[in-house]
Design a protein around this motif. Structure first.
Motif, mmCIF file in Angstrom:
data_model
loop_
_atom_site.group_PDB
_atom_site.id
_atom_site.type_symbol
_atom_site.label_atom_id
_atom_site.label_comp_id
_atom_site.label_asym_id
_atom_site.label_seq_id
_atom_site.Cartn_x
_atom_site.Cartn_y
_atom_site.Cartn_z
ATOM 1 N N VAL A 95 6.999 61.440 8.593
ATOM 2 C CA VAL A 95 5.858 60.528 8.581
ATOM 3 C C VAL A 95 6.061 59.519 7.451
ATOM 4 N N LEU A 96 6.269 58.252 7.823
ATOM 5 C CA LEU A 96 6.470 57.184 6.843
ATOM 6 C C LEU A 96 5.121 56.635 6.379
ATOM 7 N N PRO A 97 5.100 55.894 5.268
ATOM 8 C CA PRO A 97 3.823 55.434 4.709
ATOM 9 C C PRO A 97 3.008 54.549 5.650
ATOM 10 N N ASP A 98 3.677 53.815 6.545
ATOM 11 C CA ASP A 98 2.970 52.883 7.418
ATOM 12 C C ASP A 98 2.611 53.490 8.773
ATOM 13 N N ALA A 99 2.779 54.773 8.932
ATOM 14 C CA ALA A 99 2.533 55.419 10.227
ATOM 15 C C ALA A 99 1.062 55.394 10.588
ATOM 16 N N ASP A 100 0.784 55.378 11.874
ATOM 17 C CA ASP A 100 -0.572 55.585 12.369
ATOM 18 C C ASP A 100 -0.844 57.084 12.222
ATOM 19 N N SER A 248 14.580 65.179 16.139
ATOM 20 C CA SER A 248 13.708 64.805 15.041
ATOM 21 C C SER A 248 12.684 63.812 15.578
ATOM 22 N N ALA A 249 11.591 63.657 14.868
ATOM 23 C CA ALA A 249 10.552 62.705 15.253
ATOM 24 C C ALA A 249 10.243 61.802 14.057
ATOM 25 N N ILE A 250 10.148 60.497 14.316
ATOM 26 C CA ILE A 250 9.864 59.519 13.262
ATOM 27 C C ILE A 250 8.542 58.839 13.573
ATOM 28 N N ALA A 256 12.196 48.140 10.842
ATOM 29 C CA ALA A 256 13.144 48.065 9.733
ATOM 30 C C ALA A 256 13.166 49.366 8.939
ATOM 31 N N LYS A 257 12.015 50.053 8.872
ATOM 32 C CA LYS A 257 11.964 51.323 8.159
ATOM 33 C C LYS A 257 12.482 52.476 9.018
ATOM 34 N N ALA A 258 12.317 52.330 10.322
ATOM 35 C CA ALA A 258 12.817 53.363 11.223
ATOM 36 C C ALA A 258 14.336 53.331 11.326
ATOM 37 N N ALA A 259 14.922 52.138 11.215
ATOM 38 C CA ALA A 259 16.352 51.959 11.475
ATOM 39 C C ALA A 259 17.258 52.847 10.624
ATOM 40 N N PRO A 260 17.073 52.943 9.298
ATOM 41 C CA PRO A 260 17.974 53.800 8.520
ATOM 42 C C PRO A 260 17.918 55.267 8.941
ATOM 43 N N LEU A 261 16.727 55.728 9.333
ATOM 44 C CA LEU A 261 16.593 57.105 9.783
ATOM 45 C C LEU A 261 17.285 57.302 11.132
ATOM 46 N N ILE A 262 17.118 56.332 12.020
ATOM 47 C CA ILE A 262 17.785 56.413 13.321
ATOM 48 C C ILE A 262 19.294 56.413 13.146
ATOM 49 N N ASP A 263 19.783 55.557 12.266
ATOM 50 C CA ASP A 263 21.227 55.486 12.033
ATOM 51 C C ASP A 263 21.767 56.817 11.507
ATOM 52 N N ALA A 264 21.014 57.446 10.615
ATOM 53 C CA ALA A 264 21.456 58.729 10.064
ATOM 54 C C ALA A 264 21.367 59.833 11.115
ATOM 55 N N LEU A 265 20.259 59.850 11.844
ATOM 56 C CA LEU A 265 20.026 60.912 12.821
ATOM 57 C C LEU A 265 20.935 60.805 14.042
#
Length: 339
Positions: A95-100, A248-250, A256-265
């Motif tokens: 859960v990132l800071p900008d998540a709903d 995993s779930a993001i 732009a914030k999701a991209a680094p996690l997607i790249d790693a995952l």
């Protein structure tokens, strides 16, 4: 296996095995003897003699990594054994800071409590940014608290008794370890973590750290850990260190914030879910995994490939006799006959 011409041996599960009696009756009525064979009893006693014969060419397995490793080692020629396995999972909801937070709480609740959390695709650890952790935990706890516990046939029941006799004690051990190391049992006043026979009331743990068993071990049950982080680097480090390779779930609203996690995952798990729980469906999406979570991909097309080996029949195109022979083989060969 059957579509590709293989006879099969099915080991019935220790839990819920009676339902397969109906399956056995259906197969017996439709197929010749020996095409499908059923084995009952404890896996530790029944499977080693079968594997040790060396007659098993492919093993399809759903279960834990320890059992899978032992089965492979029991084969006298493991290099010949094809393995098609769906194993354990420790899927992380991030859960990132900008998540709903309403969406994140709803999807994490569904992802961690459906089927009592007893599915490999469940969300089994939530990592939440510290700036929104209090709000997320409050929303999540409210949704979990609204779930009705009881017997499966009762109306609107979502939490039911656990089938394994030893599971409640195992879950209590995970809770005790976490609380003893500083975690908080969020819903203790509502009965979280208590049990009535095999009925285990979901427990929410906040302040979970990597020193606690629940951070690493697959609970496979209704104990839901929340770990807080201040920098996404902590999440990336946890993902890199994890044995999990399933999903995993993001949760975010910023690509732009999701991209680094997607790249790693993308090189660590088989499925990345955006603003939704981890899951299996739809069936046309390949169900794959890495690391200690899977060997092979589960889908209709991949299953056909897994239970077969390509065989080519070739001939010289310049030789008239061979061309004539090759063109007529399908009229005589069962292998080359049209389906």
């Amino acid at each position: 296996a059957l579509l590709m011409g293989n006879p099969a041996v099915l080991k019935l599960p220790a839990t819920g095995g009676l339902v397969h009696l109906l399956t056995a009756d259906a197969f017996a009525a439709a197929l010749p003897p020996g095409v499908i064979n059923f084995v009952t009893g404890a896996g530790r006693k029944t499977m080693p003699p079968i594997m040790e014969t060396g007659l098993v060419d492919l093993i399809g397995f759903i279960g834990g990594t320890g059992a899978m490793d032992k089965l492979i080692k029991q084969h006298p020629e493991p290099h010949r054994l094809k393995v098609f396995a769906q194993l354990a999972g420790k899927n992380i909801g991030i859960v990132l800071p900008d998540a709903d937070l309403d969406v994140a709480a709803e999807q994490c609740m569904l992802g961690s409590t459906t089927y009592n959390g007893q599915r490999c695709t469940a969300i089994k650890l939530m990592m939440v940014h510290e700036s929104v952790a209090d709000a997320f935990v409050a929303k999540y706890a409210a949704k979990v608290g609204a779930l009705k516990a009881g017997l499966p046939w009762e109306d609107k029941v979502a939490i039911t008794p656990l089938p394994e006799p030893s599971k409640p004690a195992f879950l209590e051990g995970l809770i005790a370890d976490a609380v003893g190391k500083g975690a908080t049992l969020v819903n203790a006043k509502e009965g979280g973590g208590t049990r009535h026979g095999a009925l285990f009331i979901p427990a929410i743990l906040d302040g979970v750290t990597k020193s606690m068993r629940i951070f690493q071990e697959e609970q496979f049950g209704p104990v839901m850990p929340v770990a807080r982080y201040s920098d996404v680097a902590e999440v990336l480090a946890a993902l890199k260190a994890s044995w999990n390779g399933q999903q995993s779930a993001i949760f975010t609203s910023d690509p732009a914030k999701a991209a680094p996690l997607i790249d790693a995952l993308s090189s660590q798990v088989g499925r990345i879910n955006i603003n939704m729980q981890c899951g299996r469906s739809p069936d046309q999406v390949p169900f794959s995994g890495r690391r200690s979570s899977a060997m092979g991909t589960m889908s209709v097309a991949e299953a056909l490939r897994a239970f077969s080996v390509e065989t080519a029949v070739t001939y010289l195109a310049k030789d008239a006799t061979s061309v004539a022979l090759g063109g007529a083989l399908d009229q005589h060969s069962k292998f080359l006959a049209p389906l």
